[in-house]
Motif scaffolding. Structure first.
Motif, PDB file in Angstrom:
ATOM      1  N   ARG A 407       0.841  -1.201   0.000  1.00  0.00           N
ATOM      2  CA  ARG A 407       0.000   0.000   0.000  1.00  0.00           C
ATOM      3  C   ARG A 407       0.877   1.252   0.000  1.00  0.00           C
ATOM      4  O   ARG A 407       0.574   2.254  -0.687  1.00  0.00           O
ATOM      5  CB  ARG A 407      -0.911   0.000   1.234  1.00  0.00           C
ATOM      6  N   ALA A 443      -4.549  -8.813  -5.380  1.00  0.00           N
ATOM      7  CA  ALA A 443      -5.606  -8.788  -4.364  1.00  0.00           C
ATOM      8  C   ALA A 443      -6.037  -7.371  -4.047  1.00  0.00           C
ATOM      9  O   ALA A 443      -7.230  -7.077  -3.922  1.00  0.00           O
ATOM     10  CB  ALA A 443      -5.116  -9.492  -3.095  1.00  0.00           C
ATOM     11  N   LEU A 444      -5.067  -6.457  -3.938  1.00  0.00           N
ATOM     12  CA  LEU A 444      -5.414  -5.056  -3.688  1.00  0.00           C
ATOM     13  C   LEU A 444      -6.138  -4.455  -4.877  1.00  0.00           C
ATOM     14  O   LEU A 444      -7.077  -3.655  -4.708  1.00  0.00           O
ATOM     15  CB  LEU A 444      -4.156  -4.256  -3.367  1.00  0.00           C
ATOM     16  N   ALA A 446      -8.070  -6.061  -7.047  1.00  0.00           N
ATOM     17  CA  ALA A 446      -9.437  -6.569  -7.126  1.00  0.00           C
ATOM     18  C   ALA A 446     -10.358  -5.838  -6.176  1.00  0.00           C
ATOM     19  O   ALA A 446     -11.567  -5.753  -6.402  1.00  0.00           O
ATOM     20  CB  ALA A 446      -9.436  -8.073  -6.824  1.00  0.00           C
ATOM     21  N   LYS A 447      -9.776  -5.259  -5.099  1.00  0.00           N
ATOM     22  CA  LYS A 447     -10.595  -4.600  -4.098  1.00  0.00           C
ATOM     23  C   LYS A 447     -10.628  -3.085  -4.279  1.00  0.00           C
ATOM     24  O   LYS A 447     -11.675  -2.457  -4.061  1.00  0.00           O
ATOM     25  CB  LYS A 447     -10.052  -4.937  -2.712  1.00  0.00           C
ATOM     26  N   HIS A 448      -9.481  -2.481  -4.708  1.00  0.00           N
ATOM     27  CA  HIS A 448      -9.395  -1.024  -4.770  1.00  0.00           C
ATOM     28  C   HIS A 448      -9.034  -0.496  -6.161  1.00  0.00           C
ATOM     29  O   HIS A 448      -8.852   0.702  -6.307  1.00  0.00           O
ATOM     30  CB  HIS A 448      -8.334  -0.509  -3.772  1.00  0.00           C
ATOM     31  N   GLU A 450      -9.295  -0.782 -10.792  1.00  0.00           N
ATOM     32  CA  GLU A 450     -10.228  -0.918 -11.905  1.00  0.00           C
ATOM     33  C   GLU A 450      -9.817  -2.155 -12.689  1.00  0.00           C
ATOM     34  O   GLU A 450      -8.770  -2.193 -13.324  1.00  0.00           O
ATOM     35  CB  GLU A 450     -10.197   0.324 -12.792  1.00  0.00           C
ATOM     36  N   ARG A 481      -8.996   6.786  -6.246  1.00  0.00           N
ATOM     37  CA  ARG A 481      -9.349   5.773  -5.233  1.00  0.00           C
ATOM     38  C   ARG A 481      -8.207   5.500  -4.274  1.00  0.00           C
ATOM     39  O   ARG A 481      -8.221   4.535  -3.512  1.00  0.00           O
ATOM     40  CB  ARG A 481      -9.765   4.467  -5.917  1.00  0.00           C
ATOM     41  N   GLU A 484      -8.763   4.979  -0.533  1.00  0.00           N
ATOM     42  CA  GLU A 484      -9.189   3.684   0.014  1.00  0.00           C
ATOM     43  C   GLU A 484      -7.994   2.918   0.597  1.00  0.00           C
ATOM     44  O   GLU A 484      -8.161   2.144   1.503  1.00  0.00           O
ATOM     45  CB  GLU A 484      -9.860   2.852  -1.078  1.00  0.00           C
ATOM     46  N   GLU A 488      -7.446   1.414   5.277  1.00  0.00           N
ATOM     47  CA  GLU A 488      -7.170   0.107   5.899  1.00  0.00           C
ATOM     48  C   GLU A 488      -5.884   0.137   6.676  1.00  0.00           C
ATOM     49  O   GLU A 488      -4.951   0.771   6.307  1.00  0.00           O
ATOM     50  CB  GLU A 488      -7.119  -0.956   4.789  1.00  0.00           C
TER      51      GLU A 488
END
Length: 488
Positions: A407, A443-444, A446-448, A450, A481, A484, A488
């Motif tokens: 991140r 994985a990131l 798919a969640k945050h 496009e 985005r 986002e 977390e």
């Protein structure tokens, strides 16, 4: 001739378990073990308890220098074969039980009577003989005149005793004679309790004899079969069965039981009873319970034998037993016919296939004890580790995907560009966790990110220095985005 008959009877008795126990090489040790384990306190013991206690007693005797080479299981097997121990498997029990045979009990009581002899001629024993003879003479007298005279004399004696009580004269037995009579009663009651075992053994022999007669009787119907199919309880109708039934009826009679209990309480409360040994007082206190327990055991044995015998007949199991018995007799007869024609050591052109089953006595089995195989659950203190926080953090990063670092890299990249793909991220920042870093970015994304329908080839250098390539979906991380990633 008298000496010959007496010698023949004694020779037969010498082969019995009672004589063999008295004449055993280590009779004192064997009898001491049997008495301490199965006579003084418990009359029956389960297999596991008996083996444990016997092993403990054997170790103690060996510590005193006695030569007892066998194990507890070995001695138990020998004592069963000698007829000194009997084993039974009561209904509902989880294991078999051991107890002394009637002959072993008689041998032990005989030895104890020698160790603690009673007075040869006592007033109480003579009075008991006179009383029983007088009662026998009265109850077998068929002359009404003499019976009437005896009753009148008894009434006059009772009237004289009542008049003496009214005058205040009460005579009681001296303590010495009362103590003597109490011990005579205890000795007689002990023999009575021991007789139950003889009665039970007789029923056992009767049961086996009836089964044998069923197998050896000729024809489809014999006298025993006819009686059983007619519903006759042959064991209860036997001589021993009738005798025990009469005894059991007397023992369970309410009036007789109340009289017995009241008399026992009165005797125990008398001053002379304090001179009795503790064992003797305990025996008198538990006399009724002992007789009921022993009698109840015999009664249950009778019922069990009767039920099993009827089931043996009604299920037609006796027919299979009879067939097997017939085959064995035929084999024995054939062997006897060839005895003179073939030498015992001659080689026969015949092979016999043995069964694969091993036949072993249940007493030789050992129960599995799960506690012997329990894993060690103790937790010893570990040695102090030399790893620092940095080393621990590195181990965690190697075992799990470091999303926090990924991140941070995305935030740094999106601060300079408006959008970026996974492949471009791997070009800017090395894959510190190898393929784990690639999986983390996907994985990131798919969640945050496009996600598109296209694919992308990504490259990175592994921890071993080798270049690797993978095909992943094309994912765009956009600046709009990026917030986002901070949440977390």
């Amino acid at each position: 001739m008298k000496a010959l008959r007496a010698s023949a009877s004694l020779l037969v008795l010498r082969s019995k378990p009672l004589w063999r126990l008295l004449a055993a090489d280590k009779a004192p040790l064997i009898m001491g073990l049997l008495q301490s384990l199965l006579l003084d306190q418990d009359k029956t013991l389960s297999s596991s308890v008996f083996h444990e206690r016997l092993s403990r007693e054997l170790e103690m005797l060996r510590g005193q220098g006695y030569d007892l080479p066998q194990t507890a299981q070995g001695y138990v097997a020998d004592w069963i074969a000698e007829g000194w121990l009997s084993r039974r498997f009561p209904g509902g029990a989880s294991e078999e039980e051991f107890e002394l045979t009637a002959e072993a009990t008689s041998a032990l009581r005989f030895i104890n009577s020698i160790l603690k002899p009673r007075t040869a001629a006592t007033e109480s024993r003579l009075a008991n003989v006179i009383q029983q003879l007088s009662r026998l003479a009265e109850e077998t007298d068929s002359n009404p005149k003499t019976r009437m005279a005896a009753l009148v004399a008894e009434r006059e004696r009772i009237d004289a005793e009542i008049r003496a009580l009214e005058r205040g004269g009460v005579k009681t037995l001296p303590d010495e004679r009362a103590l003597e009579r109490a011990r005579e009663i205890i000795a007689l009651a002990e023999e009575l309790a021991a007789d139950f075992r003889n009665v039970r053994d007789e029923f056992d022999k009767l049961n086996r004899g009836l089964r044998q007669s069923l197998m050896e009787s000729d024809g489809s119907r014999g006298e025993v079969l006819e009686a059983l199919f007619a519903g006759v309880d042959l064991i209860a109708q036997s001589e021993h069965g009738k005798t025990f039934t009469a005894f059991w009826r007397l023992l369970t009679d309410g009036e007789q039981s109340a009289t017995l209990l009241g008399s026992l309480d009165d005797v125990i409360s008398r001053p002379f009873a304090r001179s009795l040994e503790q064992r003797e007082r305990r025996f008198l206190q538990n006399l009724t319970a002992t007789l009921m327990a022993e009698g109840g055991t015999v009664h249950e044995v009778i019922q069990q034998f009767a039920r099993s015998l009827k089931t043996f007949v009604q299920s037609r199991e006796f027919q299979e037993q009879r067939r097997l018995h017939s085959l064995l007799k035929e084999a024995q007869q054939a062997a006897l016919l060839t005895r003179d024609a073939i030498r015992p050591n001659a080689t026969l052109n015949y092979s016999l296939t043995l069964t694969s089953s091993r036949i072993r006595s249940i007493s030789q089995w050992e129960l599995h004890d799960p506690s012997l195989n329990v894993a060690d659950a103790s937790m010893p203190d570990a040695e102090a580790s030399e790893l620092g926080l940095d080393a621990v953090e590195e181990l965690v990063r190697q075992s799990e995907i470091d999303f926090r670092t990924l991140r941070r890299h995305l935030q740094e990249a999106l601060a300079t560009v408006s959008q970026i793909t996974v492949g471009q991220m791997l070009e800017r920042f090395p894959a510190e966790q190898g393929f784990g870093s690639v999986v983390g970015y996907v994985a990131l994304g798919a969640k945050h990110g496009e996600l598109t329908q296209e694919g992308e080839s990504v490259r990175w250098v592994g921890s071993d220095g080798k270049h690797r390539t993978a095909r992943v979906p094309t994912i765009y991380f956009v600046r709009e985005r990026a917030i986002e990633l901070f949440d977390e």
